[in-house]
Design a protein around this motif. Structure first.
Motif, PDB file in Angstrom:
ATOM      1  N   THR A 118       0.827  -1.206   0.000  1.00  0.00           N
ATOM      2  CA  THR A 118       0.000   0.000   0.000  1.00  0.00           C
ATOM      3  C   THR A 118       0.862   1.258   0.000  1.00  0.00           C
ATOM      4  OG1 THR A 118      -1.555  -1.290   1.352  1.00  0.00           O
ATOM      5  CG2 THR A 118      -2.013   1.060   1.103  1.00  0.00           C
ATOM      6  N   HIS A 119       2.008   1.199   0.645  1.00  0.00           N
ATOM      7  CA  HIS A 119       2.908   2.355   0.727  1.00  0.00           C
ATOM      8  C   HIS A 119       4.349   1.903   0.482  1.00  0.00           C
ATOM      9  CE1 HIS A 119      -0.605   3.480   3.051  1.00  0.00           C
ATOM     10  NE2 HIS A 119      -0.273   2.605   3.972  1.00  0.00           N
ATOM     11  N   GLY A 120       5.142   2.816  -0.062  1.00  0.00           N
ATOM     12  CA  GLY A 120       6.581   2.586  -0.158  1.00  0.00           C
ATOM     13  C   GLY A 120       7.066   1.908  -1.420  1.00  0.00           C
ATOM     14  N   LYS A 121       6.168   1.641  -2.370  1.00  0.00           N
ATOM     15  CA  LYS A 121       6.577   0.913  -3.580  1.00  0.00           C
ATOM     16  C   LYS A 121       7.620   1.679  -4.385  1.00  0.00           C
ATOM     17  CE  LYS A 121       2.315   0.620  -5.145  1.00  0.00           C
ATOM     18  NZ  LYS A 121       1.491   1.035  -4.003  1.00  0.00           N
ATOM     19  N   THR A 122       7.348   2.970  -4.634  1.00  0.00           N
ATOM     20  CA  THR A 122       8.251   3.751  -5.480  1.00  0.00           C
ATOM     21  C   THR A 122       9.639   3.852  -4.852  1.00  0.00           C
ATOM     22  OG1 THR A 122       6.434   5.020  -6.439  1.00  0.00           O
ATOM     23  CG2 THR A 122       8.623   6.005  -6.546  1.00  0.00           C
ATOM     24  N   THR A 123       9.682   4.107  -3.559  1.00  0.00           N
ATOM     25  CA  THR A 123      10.975   4.235  -2.880  1.00  0.00           C
ATOM     26  C   THR A 123      11.756   2.928  -2.927  1.00  0.00           C
ATOM     27  OG1 THR A 123      10.150   5.953  -1.385  1.00  0.00           O
ATOM     28  CG2 THR A 123      12.076   4.711  -0.666  1.00  0.00           C
ATOM     29  N   THR A 124      11.108   1.820  -2.610  1.00  0.00           N
ATOM     30  CA  THR A 124      11.806   0.540  -2.569  1.00  0.00           C
ATOM     31  C   THR A 124      12.268   0.111  -3.959  1.00  0.00           C
ATOM     32  OG1 THR A 124      10.403  -0.054  -0.682  1.00  0.00           O
ATOM     33  CG2 THR A 124      11.660  -1.824  -1.727  1.00  0.00           C
ATOM     34  N   THR A 125      11.412   0.313  -4.974  1.00  0.00           N
ATOM     35  CA  THR A 125      11.811   0.003  -6.345  1.00  0.00           C
ATOM     36  C   THR A 125      13.023   0.842  -6.744  1.00  0.00           C
ATOM     37  OG1 THR A 125       9.467  -0.379  -6.847  1.00  0.00           O
ATOM     38  CG2 THR A 125      10.968  -0.256  -8.710  1.00  0.00           C
ATOM     39  N   SER A 126      12.999   2.111  -6.363  1.00  0.00           N
ATOM     40  CA  SER A 126      14.101   3.017  -6.687  1.00  0.00           C
ATOM     41  C   SER A 126      15.385   2.600  -5.987  1.00  0.00           C
ATOM     42  CB  SER A 126      13.733   4.451  -6.297  1.00  0.00           C
ATOM     43  OG  SER A 126      12.565   4.881  -6.960  1.00  0.00           O
ATOM     44  N   MET A 127      15.272   2.213  -4.722  1.00  0.00           N
ATOM     45  CA  MET A 127      16.452   1.754  -3.991  1.00  0.00           C
ATOM     46  C   MET A 127      17.099   0.566  -4.688  1.00  0.00           C
ATOM     47  SD  MET A 127      15.198   2.005  -0.021  1.00  0.00           S
ATOM     48  CE  MET A 127      15.317   3.553   0.898  1.00  0.00           C
ATOM     49  N   SER A 140      17.147  -3.462 -15.798  1.00  0.00           N
ATOM     50  CA  SER A 140      16.047  -2.673 -16.347  1.00  0.00           C
ATOM     51  C   SER A 140      15.133  -2.333 -15.174  1.00  0.00           C
ATOM     52  CB  SER A 140      15.265  -3.477 -17.382  1.00  0.00           C
ATOM     53  OG  SER A 140      16.065  -3.788 -18.503  1.00  0.00           O
ATOM     54  N   TYR A 141      14.427  -1.216 -15.263  1.00  0.00           N
ATOM     55  CA  TYR A 141      13.497  -0.885 -14.189  1.00  0.00           C
ATOM     56  C   TYR A 141      12.383   0.026 -14.684  1.00  0.00           C
ATOM     57  CZ  TYR A 141      16.699   3.177 -13.812  1.00  0.00           C
ATOM     58  OH  TYR A 141      17.491   4.266 -14.069  1.00  0.00           O
ATOM     59  N   ALA A 142      11.254  -0.082 -13.986  1.00  0.00           N
ATOM     60  CA  ALA A 142      10.095   0.778 -14.245  1.00  0.00           C
ATOM     61  C   ALA A 142       9.547   1.197 -12.893  1.00  0.00           C
ATOM     62  CB  ALA A 142       9.035   0.036 -15.047  1.00  0.00           C
ATOM     63  N   ILE A 143       9.627   2.507 -12.629  1.00  0.00           N
ATOM     64  CA  ILE A 143       9.318   3.071 -11.310  1.00  0.00           C
ATOM     65  C   ILE A 143       8.183   4.087 -11.450  1.00  0.00           C
ATOM     66  CG2 ILE A 143      10.325   4.250  -9.301  1.00  0.00           C
ATOM     67  CD1 ILE A 143      13.094   3.513 -10.428  1.00  0.00           C
ATOM     68  N   GLY A 144       7.402   4.254 -10.392  1.00  0.00           N
ATOM     69  CA  GLY A 144       6.307   5.208 -10.412  1.00  0.00           C
ATOM     70  C   GLY A 144       6.710   6.627 -10.068  1.00  0.00           C
ATOM     71  N   VAL A 278      18.466   8.621   3.209  1.00  0.00           N
ATOM     72  CA  VAL A 278      17.232   9.394   3.309  1.00  0.00           C
ATOM     73  C   VAL A 278      16.699   9.251   4.731  1.00  0.00           C
ATOM     74  CG1 VAL A 278      16.524   9.411   0.883  1.00  0.00           C
ATOM     75  CG2 VAL A 278      16.025   7.419   2.288  1.00  0.00           C
ATOM     76  N   PRO A 279      15.928  10.247   5.224  1.00  0.00           N
ATOM     77  CA  PRO A 279      15.510  10.229   6.615  1.00  0.00           C
ATOM     78  C   PRO A 279      14.262   9.381   6.850  1.00  0.00           C
ATOM     79  CG  PRO A 279      14.715  12.232   5.588  1.00  0.00           C
ATOM     80  CD  PRO A 279      15.519  11.501   4.545  1.00  0.00           C
ATOM     81  N   GLY A 280      14.107   8.904   8.073  1.00  0.00           N
ATOM     82  CA  GLY A 280      12.867   8.262   8.457  1.00  0.00           C
ATOM     83  C   GLY A 280      12.967   6.758   8.617  1.00  0.00           C
ATOM     84  N   ARG A 281      12.306   6.251   9.667  1.00  0.00           N
ATOM     85  CA  ARG A 281      12.295   4.819   9.949  1.00  0.00           C
ATOM     86  C   ARG A 281      11.680   4.022   8.801  1.00  0.00           C
ATOM     87  NH1 ARG A 281      12.762   1.745  14.426  1.00  0.00           N
ATOM     88  NH2 ARG A 281      13.278   3.643  15.565  1.00  0.00           N
ATOM     89  N   HIS A 282      10.614   4.556   8.192  1.00  0.00           N
ATOM     90  CA  HIS A 282       9.949   3.801   7.128  1.00  0.00           C
ATOM     91  C   HIS A 282      10.858   3.620   5.918  1.00  0.00           C
ATOM     92  CE1 HIS A 282       9.232   8.007   6.376  1.00  0.00           C
ATOM     93  NE2 HIS A 282       8.567   7.816   5.259  1.00  0.00           N
ATOM     94  N   TYR A 283      11.695   4.628   5.613  1.00  0.00           N
ATOM     95  CA  TYR A 283      12.619   4.483   4.501  1.00  0.00           C
ATOM     96  C   TYR A 283      13.737   3.493   4.836  1.00  0.00           C
ATOM     97  CZ  TYR A 283      10.312   8.374   2.177  1.00  0.00           C
ATOM     98  OH  TYR A 283       9.392   9.177   1.565  1.00  0.00           O
ATOM     99  N   ALA A 284      14.150   3.463   6.092  1.00  0.00           N
ATOM    100  CA  ALA A 284      15.154   2.486   6.510  1.00  0.00           C
ATOM    101  C   ALA A 284      14.617   1.063   6.337  1.00  0.00           C
ATOM    102  CB  ALA A 284      15.551   2.731   7.958  1.00  0.00           C
ATOM    103  N   LEU A 285      13.354   0.856   6.676  1.00  0.00           N
ATOM    104  CA  LEU A 285      12.745  -0.464   6.516  1.00  0.00           C
ATOM    105  C   LEU A 285      12.578  -0.824   5.038  1.00  0.00           C
ATOM    106  CD1 LEU A 285      10.164  -0.261   9.424  1.00  0.00           C
ATOM    107  CD2 LEU A 285      12.123  -1.821   9.287  1.00  0.00           C
ATOM    108  N   THR A 312      19.626   8.348  -3.025  1.00  0.00           N
ATOM    109  CA  THR A 312      19.505   9.601  -2.281  1.00  0.00           C
ATOM    110  C   THR A 312      18.110  10.219  -2.379  1.00  0.00           C
ATOM    111  OG1 THR A 312      20.392  10.818  -4.181  1.00  0.00           O
ATOM    112  CG2 THR A 312      21.955  10.154  -2.459  1.00  0.00           C
ATOM    113  N   GLY A 313      17.173   9.454  -2.924  1.00  0.00           N
ATOM    114  CA  GLY A 313      15.804   9.949  -2.965  1.00  0.00           C
ATOM    115  C   GLY A 313      15.216   9.893  -4.359  1.00  0.00           C
ATOM    116  N   VAL A 314      13.907  10.053  -4.402  1.00  0.00           N
ATOM    117  CA  VAL A 314      13.166  10.090  -5.653  1.00  0.00           C
ATOM    118  C   VAL A 314      12.248  11.295  -5.590  1.00  0.00           C
ATOM    119  CG1 VAL A 314      11.292   8.616  -4.778  1.00  0.00           C
ATOM    120  CG2 VAL A 314      11.737   8.720  -7.227  1.00  0.00           C
ATOM    121  N   LYS A 315      11.957  11.862  -6.733  1.00  0.00           N
ATOM    122  CA  LYS A 315      11.135  13.060  -6.743  1.00  0.00           C
ATOM    123  C   LYS A 315       9.805  12.813  -6.047  1.00  0.00           C
ATOM    124  CE  LYS A 315      13.174  15.206 -10.804  1.00  0.00           C
ATOM    125  NZ  LYS A 315      13.781  16.275 -10.028  1.00  0.00           N
ATOM    126  N   ARG A 316       9.410  13.785  -5.227  1.00  0.00           N
ATOM    127  CA  ARG A 316       8.154  13.795  -4.506  1.00  0.00           C
ATOM    128  C   ARG A 316       8.185  12.944  -3.245  1.00  0.00           C
ATOM    129  NH1 ARG A 316       2.785  14.832  -5.781  1.00  0.00           N
ATOM    130  NH2 ARG A 316       3.428  16.143  -4.065  1.00  0.00           N
TER     131      ARG A 316
END
Length: 463
Positions: A118-127, A140-144, A278-285, A312-316
């Motif tokens: 439900t949350h975190g897909k774009t960040t995890t795919t980007s990582m 290859s990759y496709a990110i939101g 990047v900051p935050g517990r959720h991003y660490a997970l 180092t992050g993704v837009k938005r």
């Protein structure tokens, strides 16, 4: 070598080609040699980036934009049946392909990692995309979302791994057959398509059932919905991760370090410490989920863990837009209460006790506001002050009686300082009047609230 073009996709036409998911598929097809064309409602940096890859991008929707010799028309669930290009495709007998089918075709013959939740897909795919690239795996990759520039949401790599964001909103993630699937969390969202948590669980069970024989499900051990899904899913290897004591990849500690953090995990009987930029517990997970998925695919943990720091992050996603008059403006895509809470807690941790957090929040979708407006208001109570805009409708028609007032009332009931602003054009002046040196301003939501960051900074520069 990665495969070439899927059958019948050598001359695709995309309706809504500038969308986050659609543009990525279009870019990969263009890089594979397809003659890509499409249309979008308005001009954008993404449209220009696609043109740089040889795509023809029309602005506005018209039957004449569709070439008679197009091999297929690609659509997302957001495209309405009365779209003139869709009607023209029917007249010409051109096959219509859903975005998810196109993405599934791109992954054929490769080793896919599909990232769901439900949350975190774009960040995890980007990582994963960034760290695998850092390791020289040429994925290859496709990110939101864009990594660092318009159009950087996708790439046709020469390696055998394909990392894809798997969208549950319309059940389209059922089309994928990943070698490794990640489920970050499971909550009720997308209320126009799911009526209950049972429907959500059934949908995620179907997704997990698509994992290829011998593949792996990487799933959170902390999130209640994910734990329930773990109990329901059978017949597939499961690797759990998180802070729970029974996690297979157990997070021992997360140490905040300003806008970064350091994570220590217990994995295969030994401790491993690595940085998350990047900051935050959720991003660490999220980073731990990416680590577990990469290891499940056969990558060495000792090499993948340090490579994750390259992200180092993704837009938005808590993206720093700039600073003026001592005020930092940060953009957040958060639009669900869980996401809003996580981002505000991350910002609170980064800001400390001496800096205020001000939020400009734009609710996304009438149906989501109807179901979760109270929880959105409660999340805003974590900020020092908030401004709430009218609901961004996206693909929905208004629902009688459902307005931003639902959120504002709930926020005030929770003790929050909230102001309603109906005209976005007024926001820069309103924020200028609220902000003081040292403050953090978050523009928050999945709609066009993101456009306000530069305007706020411009106004602040005139103070």
């Amino acid at each position: 070598m990665a495969p070439g073009l899927p059958i019948a996709m050598d001359r695709p036409h995309f309706i809504g080609i500038g969308g986050a998911g659609m543009s990525g598929i279009a870019k990969i097809l263009a890089q594979r040699g397809a003659r890509v064309a499409g249309s979008d409602a308005k001009e954008s940096a993404t449209a220009e980036a696609l043109r740089a890859h040889g795509a023809t991008v029309h602005i506005g929707h018209a039957a004449g934009h569709l070439a008679d010799d197009a091999s297929c028309v690609v659509v997302s669930s957001a495209i309405r049946q009365d779209n003139p290009e869709l009607a023209r495709a029917a007249e010409l007998g051109i096959p219509v392909v859903h975005r998810s089918d196109a993405l599934a075709a791109l992954m054929e013959g490769l080793r896919p990692i599909a990232v769901a939740g439900t949350h975190g897909k774009t960040t995890t795919t980007s990582m994963l995309a960034v760290s695998l690239t850092e390791l020289g795996a040429r994925p290859s990759y496709a990110i939101g979302g864009d990594l660092d520039a318009p159009g950087s949401n996708a790439l046709h790599g020469e390696g055998e791994i394909f990392v894809a964001e798997a969208d549950e909103s319309d059940r389209s993630f059922h089309k994928y057959a990943p070698e490794v699937a990640i489920v970050l969390n499971v909550e009720l969202d997308h209320h126009a398509n799911y009526a209950s948590m049972d429907e959500i669980y059934e949908s995620f069970e179907t997704f997990a059932g698509k994992i290829v024989p011998g593949g792996t499900l990487v799933i959170s051990a902390d999130h209640e919905g994910a734990r329930e899904l773990t109990r329901r899913v059978t017949g597939v290897k499961k690797v759990t991760y998180g802070e729970a004591e029974d996690a297979d990849v157990r997070v021992l500690k997360i140490v905040p370090q300003g806008l970064k953090s350091q994570v220590t995990v217990l994995m295969d009987g030994r401790e491993l410490t690595f940085a998350v930029s990047v900051p935050g517990r959720h991003y660490a997970l999220n980073a731990v989920a990416a680590l577990a998925a990469g290891v499940a695919l056969g990558l060495p943990a000792d090499e993948l863990a340090p490579a994750l720091a390259a992200y180092t992050g993704v837009k938005r996603r808590l993206q720093l837009k700039g600073e003026e008059a001592g005020v930092q403006v940060i953009d957040s895509y958060a639009h669900h209460p869980t996401e809003m809470t996580a981002d505000l807690e991350a910002m609170r941790g980064a800001a400390g006790d001496d800096r205020r957090i001000l939020v400009v929040f734009q609710p996304h979708l009438f149906s989501r506001t109807q179901e979760l407006g109270k929880e959105m208001g409660q999340a805003l109570a974590l900020a020092d002050a908030s401004v709430v805009l009218d609901i961004y409708p996206a693909r929905e028609d208004p629902i009688p009686g459902i307005t931003s007032a639902l959120i504002i009332e709930a926020a005030r009931a929770a003790g929050a300082d909230v102001t309603a602003v109906h005209d976005k054009a007024d926001i820069p002046e309103v924020v200028e009047g609220m902000a003081k040196p040292g403050d953090l301003v978050l523009t928050m939501g999945a709609g066009d609230v993101t456009d306000l960051g530069p305007l706020i900074l411009d106004r602040l520069s005139q103070k």
